[in-house]
Enzyme design. Structure first.
Site, PDB file in Angstrom:
ATOM      1  N   GLN A 263       8.632   0.028  -0.930  1.00  0.00           N
ATOM      2  CA  GLN A 263       7.914   0.190   0.331  1.00  0.00           C
ATOM      3  C   GLN A 263       6.488   0.670   0.078  1.00  0.00           C
ATOM      4  O   GLN A 263       5.551   0.218   0.729  1.00  0.00           O
ATOM      5  CB  GLN A 263       8.646   1.187   1.237  1.00  0.00           C
ATOM      6  CG  GLN A 263       9.969   0.692   1.741  1.00  0.00           C
ATOM      7  CD  GLN A 263       9.815  -0.506   2.646  1.00  0.00           C
ATOM      8  OE1 GLN A 263      10.082  -1.629   2.255  1.00  0.00           O
ATOM      9  NE2 GLN A 263       9.364  -0.277   3.848  1.00  0.00           N
TER      10      GLN A 263
ATOM     11  N   HIS B 165      10.018   3.137  -3.446  1.00  0.00           N
ATOM     12  CA  HIS B 165       8.918   2.720  -4.317  1.00  0.00           C
ATOM     13  C   HIS B 165       8.427   1.326  -3.904  1.00  0.00           C
ATOM     14  O   HIS B 165       7.222   1.067  -3.866  1.00  0.00           O
ATOM     15  CB  HIS B 165       9.399   2.731  -5.776  1.00  0.00           C
ATOM     16  CG  HIS B 165       8.365   2.376  -6.771  1.00  0.00           C
ATOM     17  ND1 HIS B 165       7.217   3.113  -6.963  1.00  0.00           N
ATOM     18  CD2 HIS B 165       8.311   1.355  -7.670  1.00  0.00           C
ATOM     19  CE1 HIS B 165       6.496   2.560  -7.929  1.00  0.00           C
ATOM     20  NE2 HIS B 165       7.141   1.489  -8.363  1.00  0.00           N
TER      21      HIS B 165
ATOM     22  N   HIS C 140       4.668   0.150  -2.616  1.00  0.00           N
ATOM     23  CA  HIS C 140       3.909  -0.983  -3.145  1.00  0.00           C
ATOM     24  C   HIS C 140       3.507  -1.936  -2.027  1.00  0.00           C
ATOM     25  O   HIS C 140       2.360  -2.399  -1.977  1.00  0.00           O
ATOM     26  CB  HIS C 140       4.729  -1.752  -4.192  1.00  0.00           C
ATOM     27  CG  HIS C 140       4.562  -1.233  -5.568  1.00  0.00           C
ATOM     28  ND1 HIS C 140       3.647  -1.750  -6.448  1.00  0.00           N
ATOM     29  CD2 HIS C 140       5.194  -0.241  -6.223  1.00  0.00           C
ATOM     30  CE1 HIS C 140       3.719  -1.107  -7.595  1.00  0.00           C
ATOM     31  NE2 HIS C 140       4.658  -0.175  -7.483  1.00  0.00           N
TER      32      HIS C 140
END
Length: 102
Positions: free
Chosen positions: A81, A79, A83
């Site tokens: 990564q 998650h 973002h």
């Protein structure tokens, strides 16, 4: 490195890239509303600082894995990564938007 440690790194990446994203969106909004160029550049600079922190956090983990350390990945890191990647894309788009508003 266990899953909990990697999750904490993922949370850091989410936080830093989320802050960068917010600054970039604020910069775009400032441009759209006719705000000052100085304020826009300041917001971008603040976003860049946070994006650098997110990237450095990611790089630290990647370096540890490259050095042979076992890294137990989980969804929170993935998650983070996600973002980071979308914030980098937003930064790239912001560069084009800045050209349009010149």
């Amino acid at each position: 490195m266990d899953k909990e440690e990697v999750a904490m790194i993922g949370f850091q990446i989410v936080a830093y890239s989320g802050e960068a994203r917010s600054k970039y969106i604020e910069a775009i909004r400032n441009l759209k509303e006719g705000g000052s160029k100085e304020k826009t550049l300041q917001l971008i600079s603040e976003g860049d600082e946070k994006l650098t922190k997110a990237h450095n956090t990611q790089t630290e983990l990647l370096s540890r894995e490259a050095d042979g350390e076992e890294i137990e990945l989980g969804f929170i890191f993935v998650h983070g990564q996600d973002h980071l990647m979308t914030t980098v894309l937003l930064k790239d788009m912001l560069d084009f938007i800045m050209d349009i508003y010149k």
